[in-house]
Write a protein that holds these residues in place. Structure first.
Motif, PDB file in Angstrom:
ATOM      1  N   GLU A 133      25.908  37.600  -9.922  1.00  0.00           N
ATOM      2  CA  GLU A 133      25.474  36.475 -10.623  1.00  0.00           C
ATOM      3  C   GLU A 133      25.050  36.899 -12.509  1.00  0.00           C
ATOM      4  N   GLN A 134      25.407  36.064 -13.024  1.00  0.00           N
ATOM      5  CA  GLN A 134      25.088  36.164 -14.375  1.00  0.00           C
ATOM      6  C   GLN A 134      23.578  35.384 -14.427  1.00  0.00           C
ATOM      7  N   PRO A 135      22.922  36.003 -15.560  1.00  0.00           N
ATOM      8  CA  PRO A 135      21.770  35.417 -15.984  1.00  0.00           C
ATOM      9  C   PRO A 135      21.995  33.996 -16.467  1.00  0.00           C
ATOM     10  N   GLN A 136      20.892  33.014 -16.328  1.00  0.00           N
ATOM     11  CA  GLN A 136      21.553  31.950 -17.102  1.00  0.00           C
ATOM     12  C   GLN A 136      20.319  32.001 -18.524  1.00  0.00           C
ATOM     13  N   GLY A 137      22.060  31.774 -19.266  1.00  0.00           N
ATOM     14  CA  GLY A 137      21.412  31.838 -20.666  1.00  0.00           C
ATOM     15  C   GLY A 137      20.730  30.914 -21.304  1.00  0.00           C
ATOM     16  N   TYR A 138      19.167  30.521 -21.654  1.00  0.00           N
ATOM     17  CA  TYR A 138      19.033  29.324 -21.897  1.00  0.00           C
ATOM     18  C   TYR A 138      18.729  29.056 -23.689  1.00  0.00           C
ATOM     19  N   ASP A 139      19.237  27.887 -24.177  1.00  0.00           N
ATOM     20  CA  ASP A 139      18.965  27.908 -25.631  1.00  0.00           C
ATOM     21  C   ASP A 139      18.334  26.741 -25.730  1.00  0.00           C
ATOM     22  N   SER A 147      14.470  18.429 -17.545  1.00  0.00           N
ATOM     23  CA  SER A 147      13.373  17.952 -17.388  1.00  0.00           C
ATOM     24  C   SER A 147      12.308  18.929 -17.396  1.00  0.00           C
ATOM     25  N   PRO A 148      11.273  18.008 -17.795  1.00  0.00           N
ATOM     26  CA  PRO A 148      10.024  18.684 -18.031  1.00  0.00           C
ATOM     27  C   PRO A 148       9.949  19.513 -16.293  1.00  0.00           C
ATOM     28  N   GLN A 149      10.479  19.121 -15.326  1.00  0.00           N
ATOM     29  CA  GLN A 149      10.121  19.274 -13.815  1.00  0.00           C
ATOM     30  C   GLN A 149      10.473  21.126 -13.495  1.00  0.00           C
ATOM     31  N   GLU A 150      12.176  20.977 -14.182  1.00  0.00           N
ATOM     32  CA  GLU A 150      13.436  21.597 -14.408  1.00  0.00           C
ATOM     33  C   GLU A 150      12.805  23.183 -15.122  1.00  0.00           C
ATOM     34  N   ILE A 151      12.234  22.238 -16.170  1.00  0.00           N
ATOM     35  CA  ILE A 151      11.716  23.786 -17.423  1.00  0.00           C
ATOM     36  C   ILE A 151      10.373  24.729 -16.398  1.00  0.00           C
ATOM     37  N   ASN A 152       9.686  23.730 -15.859  1.00  0.00           N
ATOM     38  CA  ASN A 152       8.143  24.273 -15.168  1.00  0.00           C
ATOM     39  C   ASN A 152       8.978  25.142 -13.815  1.00  0.00           C
ATOM     40  N   ALA A 153       9.822  24.737 -13.090  1.00  0.00           N
ATOM     41  CA  ALA A 153      10.511  25.471 -12.449  1.00  0.00           C
ATOM     42  C   ALA A 153      11.202  26.919 -12.741  1.00  0.00           C
ATOM     43  N   ARG A 154      11.737  26.571 -13.951  1.00  0.00           N
ATOM     44  CA  ARG A 154      12.553  28.312 -14.104  1.00  0.00           C
ATOM     45  C   ARG A 154      11.782  28.691 -15.521  1.00  0.00           C
ATOM     46  N   TRP A 155      10.749  28.858 -15.595  1.00  0.00           N
ATOM     47  CA  TRP A 155       9.931  29.062 -16.223  1.00  0.00           C
ATOM     48  C   TRP A 155       9.744  30.425 -16.606  1.00  0.00           C
ATOM     49  N   GLU A 156       9.342  31.063 -15.031  1.00  0.00           N
ATOM     50  CA  GLU A 156      10.256  32.925 -15.863  1.00  0.00           C
ATOM     51  C   GLU A 156      11.060  33.096 -16.197  1.00  0.00           C
ATOM     52  N   ASP A 157      11.611  32.459 -15.512  1.00  0.00           N
ATOM     53  CA  ASP A 157      13.309  33.389 -15.883  1.00  0.00           C
ATOM     54  C   ASP A 157      13.657  32.858 -17.685  1.00  0.00           C
ATOM     55  N   ILE A 158      13.189  31.312 -18.404  1.00  0.00           N
ATOM     56  CA  ILE A 158      12.964  30.611 -19.064  1.00  0.00           C
ATOM     57  C   ILE A 158      12.406  31.790 -20.044  1.00  0.00           C
ATOM     58  N   VAL A 159      10.941  32.554 -20.355  1.00  0.00           N
ATOM     59  CA  VAL A 159      10.446  32.760 -20.772  1.00  0.00           C
ATOM     60  C   VAL A 159      11.166  34.729 -21.363  1.00  0.00           C
ATOM     61  N   ALA A 160      11.642  35.260 -19.512  1.00  0.00           N
ATOM     62  CA  ALA A 160      12.608  36.559 -19.460  1.00  0.00           C
ATOM     63  C   ALA A 160      13.845  36.343 -20.405  1.00  0.00           C
ATOM     64  N   ALA A 161      14.581  35.254 -20.242  1.00  0.00           N
ATOM     65  CA  ALA A 161      15.675  35.504 -21.422  1.00  0.00           C
ATOM     66  C   ALA A 161      15.481  35.298 -22.139  1.00  0.00           C
ATOM     67  N   LEU A 162      14.345  34.257 -23.333  1.00  0.00           N
ATOM     68  CA  LEU A 162      13.680  34.423 -24.047  1.00  0.00           C
ATOM     69  C   LEU A 162      13.392  35.523 -24.520  1.00  0.00           C
ATOM     70  N   GLY A 163      13.103  36.397 -23.467  1.00  0.00           N
ATOM     71  CA  GLY A 163      11.968  37.537 -24.344  1.00  0.00           C
ATOM     72  C   GLY A 163      10.788  37.058 -24.734  1.00  0.00           C
ATOM     73  N   ARG A 164      10.120  36.003 -24.484  1.00  0.00           N
ATOM     74  CA  ARG A 164       8.978  36.344 -25.007  1.00  0.00           C
ATOM     75  C   ARG A 164       7.873  36.687 -23.947  1.00  0.00           C
ATOM     76  N   ASP A 165       6.402  36.583 -24.136  1.00  0.00           N
ATOM     77  CA  ASP A 165       6.303  36.346 -22.591  1.00  0.00           C
ATOM     78  C   ASP A 165       4.529  35.638 -23.749  1.00  0.00           C
ATOM     79  N   ASP A 166       4.720  34.237 -23.386  1.00  0.00           N
ATOM     80  CA  ASP A 166       3.414  33.739 -23.167  1.00  0.00           C
ATOM     81  C   ASP A 166       1.962  33.484 -22.408  1.00  0.00           C
TER      82      ASP A 166
END
Length: 166
Positions: A133-139, A147-166
């Motif tokens: 499984e390739q990690p899904q890239g986010y741009d 949707s905002p609910q999908e973003i909130n559900a995948r927030w950890e993956d999005i932050v890891a993929a973007l390489g930021r710690d918020d």
């Protein structure tokens, strides 16, 4: 005693009988001693022969054991050279010397056949490996489509993929 008078120097019948018994007893004792000496010599000779036979038998048994160890060492060396474990040597020896190499060749073929069959089964059997499984890239575009609910559900993956710690 007899009516005859004994003159000095003459011996009575009883004395003669005693002397005869002493002579016979002396001869018999000498015969008995000779027989004992002869029996003792025969017993010593028999014992020496038996001891010699026991020693010869022990030496022969030790030679057989030594030859057996030499054959086992040679077989262990051949196993090492063939790339097999030398611990198999006692299982492969047992017959005449000329058969050791034939048994070793047969054993090597059987082991190789078993290894090949096991490897083929291992490679053939089971489910094919899954695609990793390739990690899904986010741009920005993929985030805009979420949707905002999908973003909130995948927030950890999005932050890891973007390489930021918020």
């Amino acid at each position: 005693m007899n009516d005859e008078e004994l003159t000095p120097g003459t011996v009575s019948a009883e004395e003669q009988s005693g002397q005869y018994q002493a002579e016979v007893t002396g001869e018999a004792a000498a015969d008995v001693e000779a027989q004992i000496a002869q029996a003792l010599a025969q017993a010593r000779e028999t014992w020496a022969e038996e001891e010699q036979a026991r020693l010869a038998q022990a030496v022969a048994a030790e030679r057989v054991r030594c030859d057996d160890l030499l054959r086992q060492n040679a077989l262990e060396r051949q196993l090492r050279e063939a790339g097999l474990d030398p611990a198999f040597a006692p299982f492969l020896k047992g017959g005449p010397e000329g058969e050791d190499e034939a048994r070793l060749a047969l054993f090597a073929r059987l082991v190789q056949g078993q290894v090949t069959a096991a490897l083929a089964e291992k490679l053939r059997g089971g489910e094919p490996p899954r695609e990793p499984e390739q990690p899904q890239g986010y741009d920005r575009d993929s985030l805009k489509r979420m949707s905002p609910q999908e973003i909130n559900a995948r927030w950890e993956d999005i932050v890891a993929a973007l390489g930021r710690d918020d």
